[in-house]
Write an enzyme that holds these catalytic residues in place. Structure first.
Site, PDB file in Angstrom:
ATOM      1  N   LYS A  53      38.223  38.021  37.252  1.00  0.00           N
ATOM      2  CA  LYS A  53      37.575  38.986  37.784  1.00  0.00           C
ATOM      3  C   LYS A  53      36.092  39.250  37.141  1.00  0.00           C
ATOM      4  O   LYS A  53      35.178  39.178  37.320  1.00  0.00           O
ATOM      5  CB  LYS A  53      38.043  40.224  38.006  1.00  0.00           C
ATOM      6  CG  LYS A  53      39.064  40.551  38.982  1.00  0.00           C
ATOM      7  CD  LYS A  53      40.181  41.659  39.097  1.00  0.00           C
ATOM      8  CE  LYS A  53      41.282  41.637  40.045  1.00  0.00           C
ATOM      9  NZ  LYS A  53      42.054  42.771  39.996  1.00  0.00           N
ATOM     10  N   GLN A  97      43.478  47.643  36.146  1.00  0.00           N
ATOM     11  CA  GLN A  97      44.443  46.859  36.611  1.00  0.00           C
ATOM     12  C   GLN A  97      45.672  47.381  36.709  1.00  0.00           C
ATOM     13  O   GLN A  97      46.416  47.960  35.735  1.00  0.00           O
ATOM     14  CB  GLN A  97      44.416  45.282  35.527  1.00  0.00           C
ATOM     15  CG  GLN A  97      45.358  44.438  36.116  1.00  0.00           C
ATOM     16  CD  GLN A  97      44.750  43.503  37.367  1.00  0.00           C
ATOM     17  OE1 GLN A  97      43.413  43.837  37.823  1.00  0.00           O
ATOM     18  NE2 GLN A  97      45.695  43.063  38.091  1.00  0.00           N
ATOM     19  N   ASP A 120      38.095  49.589  43.786  1.00  0.00           N
ATOM     20  CA  ASP A 120      39.622  49.056  44.403  1.00  0.00           C
ATOM     21  C   ASP A 120      39.826  49.999  45.549  1.00  0.00           C
ATOM     22  O   ASP A 120      40.799  49.398  46.339  1.00  0.00           O
ATOM     23  CB  ASP A 120      40.667  49.474  43.257  1.00  0.00           C
ATOM     24  CG  ASP A 120      41.126  48.180  42.730  1.00  0.00           C
ATOM     25  OD1 ASP A 120      41.066  46.889  43.312  1.00  0.00           O
ATOM     26  OD2 ASP A 120      41.628  48.255  41.437  1.00  0.00           O
TER      27      ASP A 120
HETATM   28  N1  GUN Z   1      47.046  44.556  40.438  1.00  0.00           N
HETATM   29  C1  GUN Z   1      47.524  43.399  41.515  1.00  0.00           C
HETATM   30  N2  GUN Z   1      46.302  43.541  42.402  1.00  0.00           N
HETATM   31  C2  GUN Z   1      45.554  44.302  42.090  1.00  0.00           C
HETATM   32  C3  GUN Z   1      44.347  44.864  42.612  1.00  0.00           C
HETATM   33  O1  GUN Z   1      43.779  44.418  43.401  1.00  0.00           O
HETATM   34  N3  GUN Z   1      43.640  45.991  41.715  1.00  0.00           N
HETATM   35  C4  GUN Z   1      44.145  46.388  40.800  1.00  0.00           C
HETATM   36  N4  GUN Z   1      43.586  47.545  40.050  1.00  0.00           N
HETATM   37  N5  GUN Z   1      45.452  45.991  40.217  1.00  0.00           N
HETATM   38  C5  GUN Z   1      46.006  45.031  40.987  1.00  0.00           C
END
Ligand code: GUN
Length: 291
Positions: A53, A97, A120
């Site tokens: 990311k 995350q 998100d």
């Molecule tokens: N863990 C797995 N996929 C995601 C996501 O799209 N966002 C976040 N914050 N954590 C994750």
């Protein structure tokens, strides 16, 4: 002819558009789009996701800040970091995350994120906005699915969409989006889940199937009708005869694709769209802050 929905190419196209948007925002408004990411613990997959990311931000000219903490960090340190980013006008998007270590209350952390920085789309305020069709942030994977349907000009209005899975991240939001009275919506939606009896009776009636259950190759040729559009959100590991493993979806691609009008592969379908839509949401947050 079955159309293969190329998520990798579409995601690359979106990233180029985001890069243009980021540059424009900087040049015209002096705003540098900025995503802040918080990672707790040492889950190897989470480290890879967060690194990717951050790299994706770099590639589109977006600023990123990554803060990493050991698994035993106190919940207060995490909450204080989120509050500091909420108060920092240079930060437009905040991503924590998941999963978090068990001693940290995930719900409390998500509730602490400013909904207008919640790129998100996991904050209950954004879930509610999505439910009533108000502007907010749509979770990245469902947003990516809608974008694929749009760019491949797949009609949804009046169609029967069957969603398999009821997660807060994919199943519920994509069901809401497809049912809304708007482009890439206006579908009749059936939501199937682990409590559904005889899944195939439902999926065989579907014009569009969204498979988001996390069960490798659950959907076979017997589950679908001719001409169906299949969006496979699954990311499962399949063990091969030689002991190696391979990524596969919730759909048996080899069996289903001959019957499908269009289908996403795994990998290279929905997966690459998620980070592209995260970048897009962050640009949206930065634009909104500039207004
Ligand atoms: N863990 C797995 N996929 C995601 C996501 O799209 N966002 C976040 N914050 N954590 C994750």
């Amino acid at each position: 002819m079955t159309r293969i929905i190329d998520g990798k190419a579409t995601a690359a196209e979106i990233r180029r558009e985001v890069a243009t948007g980021v540059a424009e925002l900087r040049d015209r408004h002096g705003v540098q789009a900025h995503l802040a990411l918080l990672l707790v613990g040492d889950d190897p997959a989470s480290h890879v996701y967060v690194r990717n990311k951050g790299k994706a931000c770099d590639e589109v000219g977006m600023r990123s800040t990554i803060v990493r903490h050991a698994a035993d960090v106190s919940a207060n340190v995490v909450l204080d970091q989120v509050r500091a980013w909420n108060a920092d006008p240079s930060v437009h998007g905040i991503l924590v995350q998941l999963p978090l270590p068990r001693h940290i209350d995930e719900e409390q952390v998500l509730l602490t994120i400013d909904p207008d920085k919640d790129v998100d789309g996991f904050h209950p305020m954004n879930a509610g906005r999505l439910m009533i069709g108000a502007d907010g942030f749509v979770p990245c994977t469902p947003a990516g699915i809608i974008e694929l349907l749009k760019r491949y000009e797949i009609p949804t209005s009046g169609k029967h969409a069957v969603v398999i899975g009821r997660s807060n991240i994919v199943g519920k939001p994509i069901s809401m989006l497809l049912a809304q009275k708007r482009p890439q919506g206006n579908a009749t939606v059936t939501m199937c889940h682990t409590g559904t009896t005889d899944l195939a009776t439902h999926t065989r009636q579907a014009d569009i199937i969204i498979a988001a259950v996390g069960v490798a190759k659950l959907i076979t040729a017997d589950h679908v009708k001719e001409g169906v559009v299949v969006i496979d959100v699954g990311m499962n590991r399949e063990t091969l005869e030689d002991g190696t493993s391979k990524l596969c979806g919730d759909v048996d691609f080899a069996a289903v694709s001959p019957k499908a009008a269009a289908i996403t592969p795994v990998p290279g379908g929905v997966g690459p769209m998620t980070i592209a839509m995260l970048l897009n949401n962050t640009l949206l947050a930065a634009r909104r802050s500039a207004q």
